[in-house]
Design an enzyme around this catalytic site. Structure first.
Site, short mmCIF file in Angstrom:
data_model
loop_
_atom_site.label_atom_id
_atom_site.label_comp_id
_atom_site.label_asym_id
_atom_site.label_seq_id
_atom_site.Cartn_x
_atom_site.Cartn_y
_atom_site.Cartn_z
N ASP A 168 -57.87 -71.67 -13.31
CA ASP A 168 -57.41 -70.35 -12.90
C ASP A 168 -56.58 -69.74 -14.03
O ASP A 168 -56.17 -70.44 -14.97
CB ASP A 168 -56.57 -70.49 -11.63
CG ASP A 168 -56.46 -69.19 -10.84
OD1 ASP A 168 -57.05 -68.18 -11.27
OD2 ASP A 168 -55.79 -69.19 -9.79
N GLU A 221 -57.97 -66.09 -18.34
CA GLU A 221 -58.57 -64.98 -19.10
C GLU A 221 -58.10 -64.93 -20.57
O GLU A 221 -58.91 -64.42 -21.39
CB GLU A 221 -58.26 -63.65 -18.40
CG GLU A 221 -59.02 -63.44 -17.11
CD GLU A 221 -58.53 -64.36 -15.99
OE1 GLU A 221 -59.38 -64.78 -15.18
OE2 GLU A 221 -57.33 -64.68 -15.94
N ASP A 267 -59.89 -63.03 -7.01
CA ASP A 267 -59.06 -62.50 -5.91
C ASP A 267 -59.70 -61.26 -5.28
O ASP A 267 -59.20 -60.14 -5.40
CB ASP A 267 -57.67 -62.17 -6.43
CG ASP A 267 -56.99 -63.39 -7.03
OD1 ASP A 267 -57.42 -64.52 -6.75
OD2 ASP A 267 -56.02 -63.21 -7.80
#
Length: 837
Positions: free
Chosen positions: A485, A488, A564
């Site tokens: 997670d 990025e 999300d």
């Protein structure tokens, strides 16, 4: 800076952390202002006239007045084009060595002063000014790339914007027709003299425009919530955490890829611009009979902030194109069989006791469960590779107890490491110099969940090896799988880009560079580090890993999930769009947060999301710490009953899902496919976005709107059976099917042999759906071997009519080795099934 953004940040992460995020954002801005080149004068350049060509294996190099183009056809038919000396490697997308050239491909002069490469599967034509056409062997144009244009920095005495003067260029090659919203700005060839010579390195930003058939439809570009079909508009190529939650209107998201799948009457092709820099793809769908009766082609414009101008094009049927893409970028990783079952997660379990309560709730209500996922709240102060011993005093014991019940434990892993002296992970990394540095050689620091943090440079092989070894701690805690997670990567920011400074330095496999080039491949490289580390640590076990961020080729290391997604009916629709779009980019294993990440879904919305999830590769409930619970019994007895039916159907179809996983690994074909997969010439199917094929046999039509108990379903050609009623429907066309709250419509292709788990025993049996009269059918079963043992067994079946009975054959045997059950309309077909070939 927008003060409202700061307020939102403070509210989201807490006032102290919000203020630290503000300081980190200012540091990032100052670092980039000091280290990145300042905007200045630029000079435009286009290739110019063709001067000659040099043959090479698979094609050759065409020399132009101000550039050069290498065209190479690989043995499998993939076409590589690289400008200014750009080669296929180094590349983060390619798997292993570059594919061998097609020795039979021939470079020869063309009639218009250009050149062409002739091969068995594809014809490539290069015009005298550098336009590149990719054609079928019969000469039908699939794609036309206009000559690229570079904007290169010049010194203070340079002539900025030299290429912007109007003039008499070659509008067919350089700019295309002007007007009517055409993005092409034709410029003068002669005005571009004096720029970089042939074969020079790419300098600065560039743009390339392309044309496709007027009837073409665009798909891909990674995970796009508004897809899977991509309408007119601009799509940014920069992996981004949208913050909070996203819906169909949010773009970009966590996974962007310069990969387009273009489907038209003339054929299907995939184009990949192998460049990881920030960029933007703008699409315009074509129109047949536009204007004065002439077709207006579909158009695409790719603008990149830097990096090489190079691309790959693959042509053929959708299945052939995705097979070629997998051969080029790597076979999708094969998940363990348990990862194809239902999984449950929540940010905010909070304690070992709560995890046991939830697992017991599934067991007591006879609800199948294969995995439980622990989010960052099981860490000590959100520090990666740690455990909160007060809340989880015996994590290995919990994992062992769950394993006895058939439930695996999965751990979140974030890349950010708390910059805390005395923390072992930080001390080891700092001593080894593994963290991303700024232009002055100092650690780049950002604000993430544990506080002020540093970030491993996964573009360095030695850093990847170090990071992979850290999973020893996770395995010792009993975890069987991992989800990456915040990769990025994210650094909280109340303004600007919530990531690392663009000036941050990266190894980039020894070449060196900054975050502008490394950003989009950061998540991909982290996935590689984790996957390769797990392979070293547990060589006899198949790693289970999925990642929120990634890039082209990420399927080699695992899958992904929606991220999300906002709770709501639009979020439900976006969930399907993401899975379909990612599958067409070569990432077959994905799924959404069932119920949405934020908010509390209504019982109806939760159930419809749950029913969709039961037919997607990754079937996982998940929610934010501030959102409502996602256990099926929290939504009332009616939802619980129907959710139990969906879970049982997923477990019944597990042999089919295992088969699809192996097929994806072998062929690159996604589990979840658009309904036009086998009929790309059907224009009505190309526009269908609310249903999908699960493998070749099943067509799933989820309910995506509230208060619906029926829905229209568009069928591909052939006969299809309603799995619930057995009624047969003929395609192509549209049918209206019942969709009660208890189920969503599922249809089965006539002639299919679907491997399922026999009720109660788990043994494989074959569901046979009779072929249409005069037709045949079949299916395949791929059995999953035990961990670390041998290879999977592939079993093929056939179906046909003979003497009034449906005959089922198994390859290599006189009759099937598995029990057979005939499905379909009872009064229209015989009850008996005849074995034999």
């Amino acid at each position: 800076m927008d003060g409202r953004d700061l307020v939102r940040t403070v509210r989201a992460v807490g006032s102290a952390q919000g203020l630290r995020s503000l300081r980190a954002a200012w540091r990032r801005r100052r670092a980039d202002a000091a280290a990145l080149p300042r905007p200045g004068g630029e000079r435009a350049r286009v290739p110019g006239e063709a001067l000659g060509a040099e043959p090479e294996p698979g094609g050759g190099v065409v020399r132009f007045a101000r550039s050069s183009l290498r065209v190479r056809v690989a043995a499998g038919g993939a076409v590589f084009c690289g400008w200014d000396g750009a080669a296929p490697e180094p590349s983060y997308a390619l798997a292993g060595a570059c594919p061998e050239a097609d020795e039979r491909a021939v470079l020869e002069p063309d009639t218009d002063g250009g050149w062409r490469v002739v091969s068995e599967r594809v014809l490539v034509k290069v015009s005298r000014r550098g336009a590149v056409e990719v054609r079928t062997p019969g000469g039908v144009v699939l794609r036309r790339d206009l000559p690229p244009r570079w904007w290169e920095p010049v010194g203070s005495g340079g002539q900025a914007g030299a290429g912007r003067a109007a003039g008499a260029g070659d509008p067919a090659d350089v700019g295309g027709a002007a007007g009517a919203g055409n993005p092409v700005d034709a410029g003068s060839q002669a005005a571009l003299e004096g720029t970089a010579g042939p074969g020079g390195p790419p300098g600065g930003r560039w743009v390339q425009r392309s044309e496709v058939a007027a009837d073409a439809r665009f798909f891909g570009l990674g995970g796009r919530a508004s897809g899977p079909r991509l309408r007119d508009g601009a799509y940014r190529l920069w992996n981004t955490d949208p913050g909070g939650a996203f819906g169909p209107g949010d773009d970009p998201l966590y996974i962007t890829m310069p990969v387009q799948l273009v489907v038209a009457d003339a054929g299907t092709h995939l184009v990949f611009h192998d460049n990881s820099w920030d960029g933007r793809v703008t699409l315009w769908e074509g129109e047949e009979g536009a204007g004065s009766g002439h077709d207006r082609p579909g158009r695409c414009e790719v603008r990149m902030d830097g990096g090489p101008v190079r691309s790959w094009v693959l042509v053929g049927t959708p299945a052939r194109v995705l097979h070629g893409w997998a051969a080029l970028t790597g076979a999708p990783a094969l998940p363990p069989a348990w990862a194809l079952g239902p999984q449950h997660a929540r940010w905010g379990f909070g304690s070992e006791r709560e995890v046991r309560r939830v697992a017991a709730g599934y067991r007591e209500r006879d609800l199948p469960l294969c995995a439980v996922h622990l989010d960052i709240d099981h860490y000590r102060g959100h520090r990666v590779f740690s455990v909160d011993r007060e809340r989880f005093p015996d994590l290995p014991g919990l994992a062992a107890d769950l394993r006895e019940q058939g439930v695996r434990l999965v751990s979140i892993v974030d890349p950010a490491v708390k910059a805390e002296p005395g923390l072992a992970v930080y001390d080891e990394g700092a001593a080894a110099g593994v963290f991303v540095k700024d232009a002055q050689g100092r650690e780049v620091r950002g604000e993430v969940w544990p506080g002020e943090s540093v970030f491993p440079d996964f573009t360095d092989p030695q850093v990847r090896s170090w990071w992979g070894g850290l999973y020893t701690e996770r395995l010792a805690q009993g975890f069987a799988g991992f989800w990456h997670d915040m990769n990025e990567p994210v650094s909280f920011a109340p303004f600007g880009d919530p990531s690392l400074p663009r000036s941050a330095r990266h190894a980039l496999e020894g070449r060196g560079g900054d975050h502008r080039e490394a950003h989009n491949v950061y998540g991909l490289s982290m996935a590689r580090a984790g996957y390769e580390g797990l392979r070293r640590l547990r060589p006899r076990e198949r790693p289970f890993l999925f990642s929120r961020s990634g890039w082209a080729g990420m399927q080699r290391y695992g899958g992904t999930w929606s991220g999300d997604v906002a709770t709501g009916w639009p979020g439900l629709r976006a969930s399907l769009a993401l899975v379909l779009g990612l599958g067409l980019c070569g990432v077959p294993y994905s799924g959404p947060d069932v119920g949405g990440f934020t908010g509390s879904p209504s019982p109806e919305l939760y159930l419809r999301w749950f029913q969709l999830g039961a037919y997607l590769p990754l079937f996982r409930t998940h929610s934010a710490i501030t959102a409502g619970r996602r256990e099926p019994w929290e939504f009332g007895p009616e939802v619980l009953e129907h959710a139990r039916a969906a879970l049982r159907e997923r477990m019944r179809l597990l042999p089919y899902f295992v088969t699809l996983a192996h097929l994806a690994h072998r062929t690159g074909a996604p589990y979840v496919r658009p309904v036009w997969w086998r009929s790309p010439e059907d224009r009505a199917l190309r526009d269908c976005e609310d249903a999908f094929l699960l493998g070749d046999s099943l067509l799933v039509a989820p309910v995506l709107e509230p208060d619906a108990d029926r829905r229209a379903v568009r069928l591909p050609r052939g006969r299809w059976y309603d799995a619930a009623t057995g009624r047969a429907h003929e395609g192509p066309g549209q049918v209206l099917l019942d969709a009660p709250l208890s189920r969503i419509p599922v249809l089965v292709r006539a002639g299919s042999v679907v491997p399922v788990a026999s009720g109660g025993t788990g043994q494989v049996e074959l569901e046979v759906w009779p072929p249409a009269p005069g037709r045949t059918g079949g299916g395949v079963l791929i059995t999953d071997p035990e961990p670390g043992t041998g290879t999977a067994e592939v079993v093929r079946f056939t179906t046909k009519w003979r003497d009034g009975s449906v005959v089922v054959g198994q390859e290599g045997l006189p009759e099937p080795a598995y029990p057979v059950r005939l499905r379909g309309v009872p009064d229209a077909f015989p009850d008996a099934v005849a074995p034999g070939i």
